[in-house]
Design a protein around this motif. Structure first.
Motif, mmCIF file in Angstrom:
data_model
loop_
_atom_site.group_PDB
_atom_site.id
_atom_site.type_symbol
_atom_site.label_atom_id
_atom_site.label_comp_id
_atom_site.label_asym_id
_atom_site.label_seq_id
_atom_site.Cartn_x
_atom_site.Cartn_y
_atom_site.Cartn_z
ATOM 1 N N ALA A 32 0.823 -1.209 0.000
ATOM 2 C CA ALA A 32 0.000 0.000 0.000
ATOM 3 C C ALA A 32 0.862 1.265 0.000
ATOM 4 O O ALA A 32 0.428 2.324 -0.440
ATOM 5 C CB ALA A 32 -0.935 -0.009 1.207
ATOM 6 N N HIS A 73 -3.401 -8.088 5.140
ATOM 7 C CA HIS A 73 -3.762 -8.299 6.544
ATOM 8 C C HIS A 73 -5.267 -8.581 6.664
ATOM 9 O O HIS A 73 -6.054 -8.033 5.895
ATOM 10 C CB HIS A 73 -3.379 -7.020 7.308
ATOM 11 N N MET A 79 -9.086 -3.393 0.590
ATOM 12 C CA MET A 79 -8.257 -3.978 -0.467
ATOM 13 C C MET A 79 -8.811 -5.342 -0.868
ATOM 14 O O MET A 79 -8.874 -5.674 -2.062
ATOM 15 C CB MET A 79 -6.811 -4.108 0.026
HETATM 16 N N1 LIG Z 1 -5.146 -3.121 8.661
HETATM 17 C C1 LIG Z 1 -4.175 -3.579 9.425
HETATM 18 O O1 LIG Z 1 -4.343 -3.744 10.639
HETATM 19 C C2 LIG Z 1 -2.837 -3.932 8.842
HETATM 20 C C3 LIG Z 1 -1.839 -4.472 9.656
HETATM 21 C C4 LIG Z 1 -0.603 -4.845 9.100
HETATM 22 C C5 LIG Z 1 -0.380 -4.654 7.761
HETATM 23 N N2 LIG Z 1 -1.368 -4.120 6.969
HETATM 24 C C6 LIG Z 1 -1.070 -3.933 5.543
HETATM 25 O O2 LIG Z 1 -1.114 -2.568 5.283
HETATM 26 C C7 LIG Z 1 -1.705 -2.295 4.016
HETATM 27 C C8 LIG Z 1 -2.829 -1.302 4.162
HETATM 28 O O3 LIG Z 1 -3.793 -1.834 5.046
HETATM 29 P P1 LIG Z 1 -5.183 -1.100 5.244
HETATM 30 O O4 LIG Z 1 -5.869 -1.733 6.395
HETATM 31 O O5 LIG Z 1 -4.986 0.371 5.165
HETATM 32 O O6 LIG Z 1 -5.927 -1.564 3.905
HETATM 33 P P2 LIG Z 1 -7.376 -1.189 3.369
HETATM 34 O O7 LIG Z 1 -8.060 -0.245 4.285
HETATM 35 O O8 LIG Z 1 -8.067 -2.450 3.017
HETATM 36 O O9 LIG Z 1 -6.991 -0.493 2.007
HETATM 37 C C9 LIG Z 1 -7.142 0.889 1.764
HETATM 38 C C10 LIG Z 1 -6.575 1.162 0.399
HETATM 39 O O10 LIG Z 1 -5.152 1.063 0.410
HETATM 40 C C11 LIG Z 1 -4.694 0.483 -0.800
HETATM 41 N N3 LIG Z 1 -4.046 -0.790 -0.505
HETATM 42 C C12 LIG Z 1 -4.189 -1.588 0.584
HETATM 43 N N4 LIG Z 1 -3.388 -2.645 0.525
HETATM 44 C C13 LIG Z 1 -2.708 -2.534 -0.642
HETATM 45 C C14 LIG Z 1 -1.717 -3.315 -1.272
HETATM 46 N N5 LIG Z 1 -1.236 -4.446 -0.712
HETATM 47 N N6 LIG Z 1 -1.243 -2.890 -2.485
HETATM 48 C C15 LIG Z 1 -1.704 -1.750 -3.052
HETATM 49 N N7 LIG Z 1 -2.637 -0.961 -2.488
HETATM 50 C C16 LIG Z 1 -3.126 -1.345 -1.299
HETATM 51 C C17 LIG Z 1 -5.921 0.303 -1.669
HETATM 52 O O11 LIG Z 1 -6.043 1.519 -2.415
HETATM 53 P P3 LIG Z 1 -6.796 1.589 -3.829
HETATM 54 O O12 LIG Z 1 -8.248 1.470 -3.544
HETATM 55 O O13 LIG Z 1 -6.368 2.919 -4.359
HETATM 56 O O14 LIG Z 1 -6.281 0.440 -4.661
HETATM 57 C C18 LIG Z 1 -7.021 0.168 -0.656
HETATM 58 O O15 LIG Z 1 -8.299 0.486 -1.142
HETATM 59 C C19 LIG Z 1 -2.151 -3.636 3.454
HETATM 60 O O16 LIG Z 1 -1.224 -4.009 2.466
HETATM 61 C C20 LIG Z 1 -2.129 -4.580 4.636
HETATM 62 O O17 LIG Z 1 -1.751 -5.886 4.261
HETATM 63 C C21 LIG Z 1 -2.575 -3.745 7.481
#
Ligand SMILES: NC(=O)c1ccc[n+]([C@@H]2O[C@H](COP(=O)([O-])OP(=O)(O)OC[C@H]3O[C@@H](n4cnc5c(N)ncnc54)[C@H](OP(=O)(O)O)[C@@H]3O)[C@@H](O)[C@H]2O)c1
Length: 250
Positions: A32, A73, A79
């Protein structure tokens, strides 16, 4: 075969490492781009959002992607939903093959005192009845939910600094796992924590806080995972994901 891994997790990095050994595959991992200095998977990496499901569908077509593994995650629900829609947009009918690789959640054991809640907001509502000093491990973007609780004191641990609004009585601890039970015990004791709040992320990297809470007899507020999209196959381990890909490689 061109494979896209939606990453940002330890499982996604482990999968990228295994698939990099297979000369039949061209693998791109996607992050992301939210965290400064992320842990990078081996192989080709792209960073940043795709611009919703439509943007991802265009990207899949432009890069001739044959299979997508969503190893984000368990709480990256936007996503995951976007990927489920994008594979259908990119290839009407069956869609580009999509698999969710999602580690299992945590299971309560003897000595644990967990309160499961459906949302962060429900977790915030529970807190005043459980204690005054709270250890928050739900991520920096969850802090606004807890901001109105000005009668409580918070220790919030996150990888990057949070941005306001956040609770008035807040100490921030910038740190990235894995953590150890001894380290977590010292942290909970040192800050005289009454209650721990976590998302049900699962996995080994952040489980130590649960061990420490059990040891100290502290309640844990466990925010449940958002549901996965319907009709998308899902596996729990990297080995299962590799096997699925093998079946799709023909
Ligand atoms: N949520 C958590 O607690 C957590 C914890 C550890 C790691 N992570 C990692 O952090 C990233 C963001 O998490 P989030 O909770 O913010 O996600 P989210 O709310 O599901 O995603 C928000 C937006 O961020 C972009 N995005 C998310 N993951 C992406 C990826 N792997 N590659 C490209 N774009 C991505 C997408 O944008 P567009 O709509 O513009 O495509 C998505 O619509 C993810 O990759 C996830 O695996 C999250």
């Amino acid at each position: 075969m061109n494979v896209l891994i939606l990453g940002g997790t330890a499982e996604a990095r482990a999968l990228a490492a295994v698939l990099a050994e297979d000369p039949r595959l061209h693998v791109v991992s996607s992050l992301a781009g939210r965290v400064t200095n992320p842990r990078l998977p081996v192989g080709e990496v792209r960073e940043g959002g795709f611009g919703g499901a439509g943007g991802l569908a265009d990207w899949l077509l432009a890069h001739r992607i044959d299979a997508v593994i969503d190893a984000t995650h368990p709480f990256a629900a936007r996503m995951t939903a976007s990927a489920a829609e994008a594979v259908r947009l990119a290839r009407p009918g069956p869609g580009v093959p999509l698999l969710i690789l999602r580690r299992p959640g945590w299971t309560e054991g003897p000595g644990d005192d967990w309160r499961r809640t459906a949302s962060l907001a429900a977790a915030a509502e529970l807190l005043p009845a459980l204690g005054r000093r709270v250890f928050l491990t739900t991520g920096r973007r969850s802090l606004p939910v807890f901001a109105p609780l000005d009668g409580l004191w918070f220790l919030a641990r996150s990888v990057d600094p949070p941005e306001p609004p956040f609770p008035a009585n807040l100490e921030v601890l910038l740190s990235r796992g894995p953590f150890t039970p001894d380290g977590e015990l010292a942290l909970l004791r040192g800050h005289r924590i009454d209650v721990v709040v976590t998302k049900d992320s699962g996995g080994a990297m952040t489980t130590a806080k649960l061990v420490a809470a059990r040891e100290l007899g502290l309640p844990v507020v466990m925010v449940e995972r958002p549901p996965a999209p319907p009709r998308v196959p899902s596996v729990r381990t990297v080995a299962e994901a590799v096997a699925w890909l093998g079946a799709h490689a023909g």
